[in-house]
Scaffold this motif. Structure first.
Motif, mmCIF file in Angstrom:
data_model
loop_
_atom_site.group_PDB
_atom_site.id
_atom_site.type_symbol
_atom_site.label_atom_id
_atom_site.label_comp_id
_atom_site.label_asym_id
_atom_site.label_seq_id
_atom_site.Cartn_x
_atom_site.Cartn_y
_atom_site.Cartn_z
ATOM 1 N N VAL A 139 38.245 43.769 45.682
ATOM 2 C CA VAL A 139 37.401 42.573 45.767
ATOM 3 C C VAL A 139 37.756 41.534 44.713
ATOM 4 C CG1 VAL A 139 35.464 43.821 46.811
ATOM 5 C CG2 VAL A 139 35.517 43.524 44.319
ATOM 6 N N CYS A 140 38.443 41.929 43.643
ATOM 7 C CA CYS A 140 38.734 40.969 42.569
ATOM 8 C C CYS A 140 39.738 39.926 43.065
ATOM 9 C CB CYS A 140 39.289 41.678 41.340
ATOM 10 S SG CYS A 140 39.682 40.502 40.034
ATOM 11 N N PRO A 141 39.411 38.644 42.941
ATOM 12 C CA PRO A 141 40.309 37.618 43.489
ATOM 13 C C PRO A 141 41.596 37.427 42.696
ATOM 14 C CG PRO A 141 38.482 36.580 42.335
ATOM 15 C CD PRO A 141 38.191 38.056 42.344
ATOM 16 N N THR A 142 41.680 38.037 41.489
ATOM 17 C CA THR A 142 42.923 37.887 40.723
ATOM 18 C C THR A 142 43.771 39.152 40.745
ATOM 19 O OG1 THR A 142 42.039 38.631 38.599
ATOM 20 C CG2 THR A 142 41.738 36.300 39.124
ATOM 21 N N CYS A 193 40.247 37.046 34.720
ATOM 22 C CA CYS A 193 38.912 37.180 35.315
ATOM 23 C C CYS A 193 38.367 35.774 35.436
ATOM 24 C CB CYS A 193 38.016 38.022 34.404
ATOM 25 S SG CYS A 193 36.274 37.981 34.896
ATOM 26 N N VAL A 194 37.841 35.444 36.600
ATOM 27 C CA VAL A 194 37.292 34.097 36.797
ATOM 28 C C VAL A 194 35.766 34.139 36.903
ATOM 29 C CG1 VAL A 194 39.389 33.120 37.793
ATOM 30 C CG2 VAL A 194 37.716 34.265 39.290
ATOM 31 N N GLY A 195 35.203 35.297 36.571
ATOM 32 C CA GLY A 195 33.743 35.394 36.507
ATOM 33 C C GLY A 195 33.030 35.328 37.839
ATOM 34 N N CYS A 196 33.705 35.735 38.926
ATOM 35 C CA CYS A 196 33.098 35.609 40.260
ATOM 36 C C CYS A 196 31.953 36.587 40.491
ATOM 37 C CB CYS A 196 34.154 35.809 41.340
ATOM 38 S SG CYS A 196 34.736 37.514 41.457
ATOM 39 N N GLY A 197 31.910 37.662 39.684
ATOM 40 C CA GLY A 197 30.817 38.624 39.808
ATOM 41 C C GLY A 197 30.991 39.640 40.923
ATOM 42 N N ARG A 198 32.164 39.666 41.557
ATOM 43 C CA ARG A 198 32.331 40.636 42.663
ATOM 44 C C ARG A 198 32.314 42.066 42.142
ATOM 45 N NH1 ARG A 198 35.603 36.284 44.530
ATOM 46 N NH2 ARG A 198 34.956 35.587 46.608
ATOM 47 N N CYS A 199 32.998 42.329 41.025
ATOM 48 C CA CYS A 199 32.985 43.711 40.519
ATOM 49 C C CYS A 199 31.567 44.099 40.116
ATOM 50 C CB CYS A 199 33.970 43.890 39.358
ATOM 51 S SG CYS A 199 33.720 42.761 37.985
HETATM 52 S S1 SF4 Z 1 34.140 39.062 37.732
HETATM 53 FE FE1 SF4 Z 1 35.155 41.001 38.269
HETATM 54 S S2 SF4 Z 1 35.901 40.694 40.373
HETATM 55 FE FE2 SF4 Z 1 35.451 38.639 39.540
HETATM 56 S S3 SF4 Z 1 37.389 37.921 38.656
HETATM 57 FE FE3 SF4 Z 1 36.271 38.945 36.999
HETATM 58 S S4 SF4 Z 1 37.051 41.062 37.044
HETATM 59 FE FE4 SF4 Z 1 37.601 40.133 39.012
#
Ligand code: SF4
Ligand code: SF4
Length: 348
Positions: free
Chosen positions: A241-244, A312-318
């Motif tokens: 799920v992590c976009p990076t 990490c772009v802080g999307c919150g998916r993890c």
């Molecule tokens: S918040 Fe989690 S899923 Fe989103 S970019 Fe950062 S490490 Fe990846």
């Protein structure tokens, strides 16, 4: 950057315009999650969402695809066809993630499969409001000023449309009557009020800027890492799920006629067992703690050293999808809290 105004009543016409220009993809709700799907029926689109299951990476590094074909006469790369794929609804964090993937796949060594898919892609971003799992203010990815073709900020009766590329400008120019350059002071006031309101809606901050040093200093303290390693299920969801996250594996498949081989490339994850197995069956990271160490050291330390920002772009998916609560938030907070303890002991 040129900015236009698009009235909400003209938005359906704008979507039809995009459909004329290529395959249109956008956020769709399915059961308990949202995902970017191909849009045939515009009524399925929904922009009132926080995060999709996967980000934009599925358009440039699909989970599994064919890369090469071999037969007796030789081999041939399977490069994607020329076709325009337009994704509408990407949030700033996902556009930042795409910029990270671009650096990796279009740097000194250009990945031909990624390059073609990226050239085929038109990104129309969309503004968003955060939930409690959004961490993008801590990663500096809550706003975006490039990496998209168009970006829509949704206000009460209209959208502000930011143009980020010549492809984006071309879309505007092809239907100029939908867009106006007349943005008055009240429009600007509405936008800045919306911005302030959005900034005040962020609930979660994380000391990402301290993580490279903290991770370096606690690297050998296994008791800190084990608390996560012992819980991890090695399911690989966090990477999927992590976009990076972009690691991949390749597999050669011999077709039934035994005269042809197809090479496939598929997403991989450093949290999966066997990820670090090399020739001779030696496994550099046989246990879960070691694999999580790799994941978080790469994301929050090494990547910052090389590129000046976390992977990490802080999307919150993890944060949303790890079934046992291991994510950038819980890991960073645990490490940060651990060093607070040490300070208190020293003061006494
Ligand atoms: S918040 Fe989690 S899923 Fe989103 S970019 Fe950062 S490490 Fe990846
Ligand atoms: S950290 Fe969570 S999502 Fe990632 S492999 Fe372990 S259990 Fe799965």
């Amino acid at each position: 950057m040129k900015t236009y105004k698009l009235m909400k009543e003209d938005f359906p016409q704008f979507l039809s315009l995009l459909q004329e220009k290529g395959n249109l993809y956008g956020p769709v709700k399915s059961k308990n999650h949202y995902s970017f799907e191909k849009i045939d029926d515009l009524s399925k689109l929904t922009f009132n969402y926080t995060r999709t299951l996967m980000g934009l990476k599925k358009f440039v590094t699909p989970p599994r695809y064919k890369v090469k074909h071999f037969d007796k006469s030789g081999s041939e790369d399977i490069i994607p066809e020329n076709e325009t794929n337009i994704v509408i609804g990407a949030h700033p964090c996902d556009i930042h993630a795409m910029k990270i993937l671009d650096k990796l796949f279009l740097g000194q060594i250009k990945d031909p499969y990624y390059k073609k898919r990226r050239e085929n892609l038109v990104i129309v971003g969309h503004s968003c409001m955060p939930d409690e799992n959004c961490l993008c203010t801590s990663t500096g990815t809550d706003m975006v000023s490039d990496g998209f073709d168009l970006f829509l900020t949704e206000l009460q009766d209209f959208y502000l449309v930011w143009v980020g590329s010549s492809k984006g400008l071309f879309i505007i120019m092809s239907s100029e009557d939908l867009f106006s350059e007349k943005i008055d002071m009240c429009d600007i006031a509405e936008y800045t009020t919306w911005q302030e309101n959005r900034q005040n809606s962020f609930k979660t901050t994380i000391p990402f800027h301290l993580m490279p040093d903290i991770i370096h200093l606690i690297y050998e303290k296994d008791e800190l890492w084990n608390q996560f390693g012992e819980k991890c299920l090695s399911c690989g969801t966090c990477s999927l799920v992590c976009p990076t996250c972009n690691c991949f594996n390749v597999e050669d498949k011999i077709l039934i006629n035994a005269d042809e081989v197809v090479r496939e490339r598929m997403l991989d994850s450093c949290t999966l067992p066997y990820y670090s197995v090399v020739a001779g069956d030696h496994d550099f990271r046989p246990d879960r703690t070691k694999r999580l160490k790799l994941y978080y050291t790469h994301k929050l330390k090494e990547y910052i050293g090389k590129w000046g920002q976390p992977a990490c772009v802080g999307c919150g998916r993890c944060v949303t999808y790890c079934p046992v609560g291991i994510n950038v938030k819980t890991v960073s907070n645990a490490f940060y809290e651990a060093i607070q303890c040490v300070r208190e002991v020293k003061k006494i």
